[in-house]
Design a protein around this motif. Structure first.
Motif, PDB file in Angstrom:
ATOM      1  N   PRO A 443      24.160 112.418 159.470  1.00 16.52           N
ATOM      2  CA  PRO A 443      25.301 113.847 159.481  1.00 16.52           C
ATOM      3  C   PRO A 443      26.256 113.549 158.819  1.00 16.52           C
ATOM      4  CG  PRO A 443      25.775 112.077 161.566  1.00 16.52           C
ATOM      5  CD  PRO A 443      24.681 111.909 160.475  1.00 16.52           C
ATOM      6  N   THR A 444      26.928 115.006 158.609  1.00 16.50           N
ATOM      7  CA  THR A 444      28.544 115.271 157.260  1.00 16.50           C
ATOM      8  C   THR A 444      29.013 114.864 157.769  1.00 16.50           C
ATOM      9  OG1 THR A 444      28.790 117.149 158.135  1.00 16.50           O
ATOM     10  CG2 THR A 444      26.913 117.419 156.220  1.00 16.50           C
ATOM     11  N   ALA A 445      30.309 114.056 157.604  1.00 19.54           N
ATOM     12  CA  ALA A 445      31.478 113.522 157.957  1.00 19.54           C
ATOM     13  C   ALA A 445      32.917 113.597 156.894  1.00 19.54           C
ATOM     14  CB  ALA A 445      31.657 112.395 158.607  1.00 19.54           C
ATOM     15  N   GLY A 455      32.645 112.696 167.911  1.00 20.41           N
ATOM     16  CA  GLY A 455      31.483 112.830 167.128  1.00 20.41           C
ATOM     17  C   GLY A 455      31.920 112.242 165.818  1.00 20.41           C
ATOM     18  N   ILE A 456      32.656 111.364 165.515  1.00 16.42           N
ATOM     19  CA  ILE A 456      32.070 110.337 164.224  1.00 16.42           C
ATOM     20  C   ILE A 456      31.430 109.497 164.409  1.00 16.42           C
ATOM     21  CG2 ILE A 456      33.842 108.224 165.205  1.00 16.42           C
ATOM     22  CD1 ILE A 456      35.477 107.762 162.651  1.00 16.42           C
ATOM     23  N   PRO A 457      30.852 109.609 163.464  1.00 13.78           N
ATOM     24  CA  PRO A 457      29.838 108.659 163.019  1.00 13.78           C
ATOM     25  C   PRO A 457      29.480 107.338 162.987  1.00 13.78           C
ATOM     26  CG  PRO A 457      29.177 110.553 161.027  1.00 13.78           C
ATOM     27  CD  PRO A 457      30.773 110.077 161.922  1.00 13.78           C
ATOM     28  N   GLN A 458      30.569 106.583 163.132  1.00 15.66           N
ATOM     29  CA  GLN A 458      30.727 105.103 163.324  1.00 15.66           C
ATOM     30  C   GLN A 458      31.892 104.833 163.609  1.00 15.66           C
ATOM     31  OE1 GLN A 458      28.391 102.464 162.806  1.00 15.66           O
ATOM     32  NE2 GLN A 458      30.637 101.249 163.974  1.00 15.66           N
ATOM     33  N   GLN A 459      32.599 104.060 164.948  1.00 21.01           N
ATOM     34  CA  GLN A 459      33.714 103.923 165.798  1.00 21.01           C
ATOM     35  C   GLN A 459      34.008 102.304 164.735  1.00 21.01           C
ATOM     36  OE1 GLN A 459      35.353 105.371 167.865  1.00 21.01           O
ATOM     37  NE2 GLN A 459      34.148 106.311 168.461  1.00 21.01           N
ATOM     38  N   GLY A 500      29.029 116.981 160.925  1.00 23.39           N
ATOM     39  CA  GLY A 500      28.475 116.381 162.104  1.00 23.39           C
ATOM     40  C   GLY A 500      27.138 117.802 162.231  1.00 23.39           C
ATOM     41  N   GLY A 501      26.820 118.102 161.066  1.00 22.64           N
ATOM     42  CA  GLY A 501      25.803 118.962 160.641  1.00 22.64           C
ATOM     43  C   GLY A 501      24.338 117.519 159.635  1.00 22.64           C
ATOM     44  N   THR A 502      23.085 118.171 159.629  1.00 15.18           N
ATOM     45  CA  THR A 502      21.893 117.862 159.175  1.00 15.18           C
ATOM     46  C   THR A 502      22.269 118.165 157.438  1.00 15.18           C
ATOM     47  OG1 THR A 502      20.756 119.193 159.521  1.00 15.18           O
ATOM     48  CG2 THR A 502      20.994 117.323 161.397  1.00 15.18           C
ATOM     49  N   ALA A 503      21.647 117.453 156.839  1.00 17.56           N
ATOM     50  CA  ALA A 503      21.439 117.519 155.003  1.00 17.56           C
ATOM     51  C   ALA A 503      19.939 117.048 154.661  1.00 17.56           C
ATOM     52  CB  ALA A 503      22.652 116.762 154.884  1.00 17.56           C
TER      53      ALA A 503
END
Length: 590
Positions: A443-445, A455-459, A500-503
Motif C-alpha cells: 500500500p501507498t505510505a 493503517g501504517i503498513p509496518q509498526q 493505503g491505496g493499491t498500486a
C-alpha cells in the motif's frame, strides 16, 4: 477488562514493576517489567496505571499502550504474551512530564502480587547526584537518600541511560571513563521487594583532558549535516560550488563526502577521477580559479578544500560503504585494527589530509540484512568503532549512518549500538525509505513518517520509534541525528488519494523509477495532504510522499524537543537552486 484469571489468582501469580532508566528534561523513558511468579504459565497480561495531569505517553514499544484521560493501559503483543513460571518480559515507552505512575494493576489485581491495590508504595526519587573528584577517567557521585514506607534496599546508578552499578549507600565512584567526554548520571532506588521508584534528576559530567572539538553534539550548537555524492558531478551536474551558490554553505556545519569503498578488508577510493583528478574551469570552481594540468590535487577534494577555506565553520567527513558497498564490512571487521589503519592511511594521505575532519562508516547493516546479509555478531560494530577511535584519536570525528528499523526484533536490536556510542561522536539515523515502490503493489505510505498512524503498513517504521529504540538501548539523545530525505518515493496506478491505496508499480522518475527529487516534485506533483509529519500528493495515477519546508520545520521542532544532536540530509542534489530544504533545517534548529 479481560484478564488471564480472576483477581485473587492473578494477585499471587505475577508482578509488574516500573522503572525510569533515562530522563532528558522535557521527557523520559519508562519501562514496565511483568514477571510470572506463579507455578502455571500466563497466556496474556495487561498492566494499568494512572499518571498525574501533565504526564503522558508519546510512543511505546513491545506492548500496545493506550490512554484515556490520565489512565493508561499496556497490553501484550501477540508474540510476548505467554510467560512461563519465573519468566519476565519488559515493555517501554517515551513520555512527557515529570509524574510517576500510581494505582498499578496487573490483570486486574495488585502489581506487587499482594492482596491490595495499589499495594506497597514505590520508593521516592533520590536527590540529583553531585559530582566531585572529576579526572580524565573517573568521577565520584553523591546523592541524598530516597524514602520508602518499607525501607530502601539499594540504588541503581545509570550512565547515559545504562545501568553501571548497584550500591547500598548513597555514593559511587565510576572509573574507566574516557578523557574529555560528556556523561549523564541518574540514580534510582529499590525497596525491600525490588520495586523501583522514579529516577533522580540528571547530573552532567565532562571528564578532564581530551578534545573540546565544537563539532561534537552537546556543546550548545546543533549539527546540520549534508551528504555530497561523488557521482553527482556527472549526470546531475552538481558540484561543490553549488553548495555556495545555493546559500547552503552558511547554513550547514558538516558535509559527508560519499562514498569511499570497503573491499579487501580496507578503506579504498570510490571514483578517484571525480575525487582527485577532474579538472574544474574557473566558472565551475568555488573560488573562480581554474585548475591547472600540473597541480597535485584537483577534483572534488580540491574544491572541498577551497570551500573550507572560505567557510571555516564547515567540517568534512569521508563516508565509506553505503548501500552498494556495505558488503565489504563483513571481512573488514574480522581485523578491526587493520581496517582502521587502512582507513587512516587513506584519509591522512598528505595530498588531501587537510580536507577531512572525520570518518563516517555507513554499514547497511551490521549483523543483519541489506543488499546482502551479514552475520558478524552484535559486537562487530562496536569493535570497529573502538578500533577507529583508537587509531584516529580524540580530535577526529568518528560517526556512522545507521538503520532506523524500530520494529520489535528489528535491525536496531541486532547490534550493540549503545556499546559503540562511547567511541563515536554521533549516529546519522536514516529515518527515510521506510516504504516505497520496492513493494510494487503498495500500500501507498509516506517513506519518512515521523510518527505512527492508523493503517501504517509496518509498526516500528517511524522516526519516533527508531529514536525511542536507540534511547532505550542507551544511546544518548545528543548523539542521534534525525534524517531528512531531499527526495520523494512514489507509485503509479493509484486511484486512492489517501495513504493505503493499491498500486501497479513504481512512478516514473528522472534517474530511477519510484524516486524523484524534491526540486522536481514541488512543481510537478504539489502536496495534497499530510500524514505522520510528512506530506503526500496524488497527481493523475501517480502517488508521492516527500518532505517540504513546512514538514521539515515540524521535524526539526520534534528533534529539538527530543534533545537530539541535530539533523542530516540525503543529499544536496535534491534541493532547489536556492536551498529551500537546507534553509528549513537551519532555521528549524536555531
Amino acid at each position: 477488562m479481560v484478564g488471564l484469571a480472576a483477581p485473587a489468582e492473578a494477585a499471587t501469580s505475577a508482578t509488574a514493576t516500573f522503572s525510569k532508566p533515562s530522563d532528558w528534561g522535557s521527557g523520559f523513558e519508562g519501562r514496565w517489567t511483568v514477571k510470572n511468579t506463579g507455578t502455571t504459565t500466563l497466556s496474556s497480561w495487561t498492566v494499568e496505571w494512572d499518571f498525574p495531569a501533565g504526564t503522558t505517553v508519546t510512543s511505546a514499544w513491545d506492548a500496545d499502550v493506550t490512554g484515556s484521560a490520565n489512565h493508561w493501559t499496556g497490553k501484550n503483543k501477540t508474540w510476548n504474551g505467554t510467560l512461563a513460571p519465573g519468566a519476565s518480559v519488559t515493555f517501554g515507552f517515551n513520555g512527557t512530564g515529570s509524574g510517576s505512575p500510581s494505582g498499578c494493576k496487573l490483570n486486574g489485581a495488585s502489581c506487587d502480587g499482594g492482596p491490595s491495590v495499589p499495594g506497597d508504595a514505590l520508593p521516592s526519587a533520590p536527590g540529583t547526584p553531585t559530582a566531585s573528584n572529576i579526572t580524565n577517567t573517573a568521577v565520584t557521585l553523591n546523592w541524598s537518600a530516597a524514602t520508602d514506607d518499607k525501607g530502601i534496599k539499594n540504588y541503581d546508578v545509570f550512565r547515559n541511560g545504562t545501568k553501571v552499578a548497584t550500591v547500598t549507600g548513597t555514593s559511587y565512584t565510576n572509573t574507566g571513563l574516557t578523557a574529555g567526554t560528556d556523561y549523564s548520571y541518574t540514580v534510582q532506588a529499590r525497596d525491600t521487594i525490588d520495586q523501583v521508584g522514579p529516577v533522580s534528576g540528571a547530573r552532567a559530567v565532562r571528564t578532564t583532558g581530551g578534545s573540546t572539538d565544537p563539532g561534537t553534539p552537546g556543546t550548545g550548537s546543533k549539527i546540520k549535516l549534508g551528504y555530497f555524492t561523488e557521482w553527482g558531478v556527472y549526470d546531475r551536474n552538481y558540484h561543490v560550488k553549488n553548495i555556495v551558490s545555493s546559500g547552503s554553505a552558511s547554513k550547514i556545519t558538516h558535509i559527508n563526502y560519499s562514498f569511499g569503498n570497503v573491499t579487501g578488508g580496507k578503506c579504498v577510493m570510490g571514483d578517484a577521477y571525480a575525487a582527485t583528478d577532474k579538472a574544474y574551469t574557473a566558472d565551475q570552481a568555488v573560488d573562480g580559479v581554474a585548475d591547472t594540468w600540473d597541480q597535485p590535487l584537483r577534483g572534488n577534494f580540491n574544491q572541498l578544500r577551497k570551500l573550507k577555506a572560505a567557510n571555516p565553520n564547515i567540517k568534512v567527513l569521508w563516508s565509506f560503504g553505503g548501500w552498494t558497498w556495505s558488503g565489504g564490512f563483513t571481512d573488514a571487521v574480522k581485523n578491526p585494527t587493520a581496517f582502521a589503519q587502512s582507513c587512516y592511511d587513506l584519509i591522512e594521505d598528505p595530498r588531501w589530509a587537510d580536507v577531512f575532519d572525520g570518518i563516517d562508516l555507513d554499514w547497511e547493516y551490521p549483523n543483519s540484512c541489506g543488499l546482502s546479509c551479514d552475520a558478524s555478531g552484535p559486537n562487530a560494530f562496536k569493535n570497529m568503532m573502538q578500533a577507529m577511535r583508537a587509531k584516529f584519536g580524540p580530535n577526529y570525528l568518528v560517526t556512522a549512518a545507521v538503520t532506523a528499523d524500530g520494529s520489535a526484533g528489528g535491525k536496531i536490536e541486532q547490534t550493540d549500538y549503545a556499546g559503540a556510542a562511547q567511541y563515536m561522536n554521533w549516529f546519522n539515523v536514516m529515518t527515510y525509505d521506510f516504504f516505497g515502490s520496492f513493494n510494487a503493489a503498495g500500500p501507498t505510505a509516506p517513506h519518512s513518517p515521523l510518527t505512527s498512524y492508523t493503517g501504517i503498513p509496518q509498526q516500528g517504521f517511524t522516526s519516533a520509534d527508531a529514536i525511542a529504540k536507540f534511547k532505550a538501548q542507551g544511546v544518548p539523545a545528543a548523539k542521534l541525528l534525525l534524517g531528512i530525505g531531499f527526495y520523494g518515493r512514489g507509485w503509479t496506478g493509484v486511484t486512492q488519494a489517501a495513504p493505503g491505496g493499491t498500486a501497479t508499480g513504481a512512478a516514473p522518475g528522472t534517474y530511477e523509477a519510484g524516486i524523484e527529487d524534491y526540486k522536481v516534485l514541488k512543481n510537478t506533483c504539489p502536496p495534497t495532504g499530510t500524514i505522520a509529519g510528512t506530506s503526500y500528493s496524488k497527481c493523475g495515477s501517480n502517488w508521492w510522499s516527500y518532505d517540504t519546508p513546512a514538514t521539515v520545520a515540524g521535524k526539526m521542532a520534534w528533534a529539538k524537543q527530543q534533545g537530539l544532536g541535530g539533523a542530516f540530509f540525503w543529499d544536496f542534489t535534491g534541493d532547489t537552486a536556492n536551498g529551500e530544504l537546507v534553509t528549513a533545517i537551519s532555521n528549524g534548529l536555531q
